[in-house]
Motif scaffolding. Sequence first.
Motif, PDB file in Angstrom:
ATOM      1  N   ALA A  31      50.325  44.904  27.000  1.00 51.14           N
ATOM      2  CA  ALA A  31      51.097  43.377  27.011  1.00 51.14           C
ATOM      3  C   ALA A  31      50.774  42.569  28.484  1.00 51.14           C
ATOM      4  O   ALA A  31      49.488  41.454  28.278  1.00 51.14           O
ATOM      5  CB  ALA A  31      52.221  43.070  26.845  1.00 51.14           C
ATOM      6  N   TYR A  32      50.532  43.610  29.147  1.00 51.41           N
ATOM      7  CA  TYR A  32      49.518  42.677  30.268  1.00 51.41           C
ATOM      8  C   TYR A  32      48.504  42.353  30.325  1.00 51.41           C
ATOM      9  O   TYR A  32      47.919  41.921  31.187  1.00 51.41           O
ATOM     10  CB  TYR A  32      50.536  43.507  31.455  1.00 51.41           C
ATOM     11  N   SER A  33      47.973  43.388  29.976  1.00 53.15           N
ATOM     12  CA  SER A  33      46.508  43.141  29.262  1.00 53.15           C
ATOM     13  C   SER A  33      45.732  42.236  29.305  1.00 53.15           C
ATOM     14  O   SER A  33      44.808  41.557  29.117  1.00 53.15           O
ATOM     15  CB  SER A  33      45.693  44.770  29.375  1.00 53.15           C
ATOM     16  N   ARG A  34      47.258  41.284  28.053  1.00 50.80           N
ATOM     17  CA  ARG A  34      46.154  40.792  26.880  1.00 50.80           C
ATOM     18  C   ARG A  34      46.986  39.057  28.106  1.00 50.80           C
ATOM     19  O   ARG A  34      45.938  38.312  27.973  1.00 50.80           O
ATOM     20  CB  ARG A  34      47.308  40.462  25.447  1.00 50.80           C
ATOM     21  N   LEU A  39      43.571  34.736  30.157  1.00 50.16           N
ATOM     22  CA  LEU A  39      43.437  33.878  31.986  1.00 50.16           C
ATOM     23  C   LEU A  39      41.765  34.056  32.155  1.00 50.16           C
ATOM     24  O   LEU A  39      41.726  33.107  32.484  1.00 50.16           O
ATOM     25  CB  LEU A  39      44.318  34.833  32.980  1.00 50.16           C
ATOM     26  N   ALA A  40      40.919  35.566  31.737  1.00 47.50           N
ATOM     27  CA  ALA A  40      40.267  35.159  32.499  1.00 47.50           C
ATOM     28  C   ALA A  40      39.493  36.293  31.243  1.00 47.50           C
ATOM     29  O   ALA A  40      38.438  37.433  31.591  1.00 47.50           O
ATOM     30  CB  ALA A  40      40.072  35.986  33.996  1.00 47.50           C
ATOM     31  N   SER A  41      38.564  35.704  29.571  1.00 44.98           N
ATOM     32  CA  SER A  41      38.303  36.210  29.120  1.00 44.98           C
ATOM     33  C   SER A  41      36.744  36.524  29.546  1.00 44.98           C
ATOM     34  O   SER A  41      36.395  37.323  28.370  1.00 44.98           O
ATOM     35  CB  SER A  41      38.599  35.653  27.603  1.00 44.98           C
ATOM     36  N   VAL A  46      38.003  42.311  33.266  1.00 48.05           N
ATOM     37  CA  VAL A  46      39.170  41.749  32.137  1.00 48.05           C
ATOM     38  C   VAL A  46      38.556  42.549  30.777  1.00 48.05           C
ATOM     39  O   VAL A  46      39.972  42.978  30.587  1.00 48.05           O
ATOM     40  CB  VAL A  46      39.424  40.823  32.115  1.00 48.05           C
ATOM     41  N   ARG A  47      37.846  42.559  30.240  1.00 44.96           N
ATOM     42  CA  ARG A  47      37.834  43.340  29.134  1.00 44.96           C
ATOM     43  C   ARG A  47      37.642  44.596  29.389  1.00 44.96           C
ATOM     44  O   ARG A  47      38.295  45.579  28.129  1.00 44.96           O
ATOM     45  CB  ARG A  47      36.097  42.709  28.127  1.00 44.96           C
ATOM     46  N   ALA A  69      32.076  43.667  24.084  1.00 42.39           N
ATOM     47  CA  ALA A  69      31.726  42.630  25.301  1.00 42.39           C
ATOM     48  C   ALA A  69      32.192  42.939  26.139  1.00 42.39           C
ATOM     49  O   ALA A  69      30.789  42.479  26.803  1.00 42.39           O
ATOM     50  CB  ALA A  69      33.768  41.733  25.155  1.00 42.39           C
ATOM     51  N   ALA A  70      32.679  44.052  27.474  1.00 41.35           N
ATOM     52  CA  ALA A  70      32.701  44.761  28.868  1.00 41.35           C
ATOM     53  C   ALA A  70      30.943  44.539  28.877  1.00 41.35           C
ATOM     54  O   ALA A  70      30.228  44.905  29.491  1.00 41.35           O
ATOM     55  CB  ALA A  70      32.982  45.236  29.128  1.00 41.35           C
TER      56      ALA A  70
END
Length: 269
Positions: A31-34, A39-41, A46-47, A69-70
């Motif tokens: 949930a925190y990762s989402r 906020l910063a995709s 983040v990815r 993506a990363a």
Amino acid sequence: MSLPKTLAEDVARNLVMVAKLIDEDPEQAYAYSRIALRLASRVAAVREAAGFAAYATQKYAEALAEFRAARRMTGGVDLWPVMADCERGLGRPERAMAMAGEPEVQKLDKAGQVEMRLVAAGARRDMGQIDAAIVTLQSPELASNSVQPWTARLRYAYADALLSAGREDEAREWFGKTLEADKDGATDASDRLAELDGVEFVDAMGEDEDEPETLGAPAETGVDVDDDDEDIEADVEVDIDDDIEAAAQVDDTNGHDTNGHDRNSLDKG
């Protein structure tokens, strides 16, 4: 990519919570990762964190999309083994095996190459090729007496494969070698050895035998996905607002701020 200071701090706090909770409470970490993703995709870290959080909750399609993506953002190959393992999680061991033969593997450091070997052996076992899995695990790293961060896991995988092949005496030997290298108790090699030796552990607390045993529901590991990478990644973008609300509800229960304060580094060894 640089972020404004306040936004960068908010993102960092959520990533802190991802790392702090990923082992003990993967769903909350997810949930925190989402939130961080919303906020910063466009930030590779983040990815990657979102990928590991999805991976920890067995959301393999999401994890694979985030890792891809990363990788596009950084151009690195470090995530190659875990990407291959996601293919296994999606029920596609043949794709994991194909990835094990790609040039990217040669660019991995020693730890990454050992991890790729473990994934490839797992894929062989998924396909019922137990003897091939045993051969895959046979390597200089397995034979070395030097104890490295990957040694216990490599020896354990080899012992488990030997046992599956009916080679019990050899399996016992390698579970013993695993135990020698496993100083942190990361594996259950001691329990496996005891089981092979016919040792039974009795609960000294005298658990009530009349109390019915409650079994948890089996986790869902399979995810139906379309082979088109763009479709997979499109699915990842949805329902983020619901995840934010879920994280907020969790915070109300645990006394956290919804932006999530505190973070340790991800360690998925």
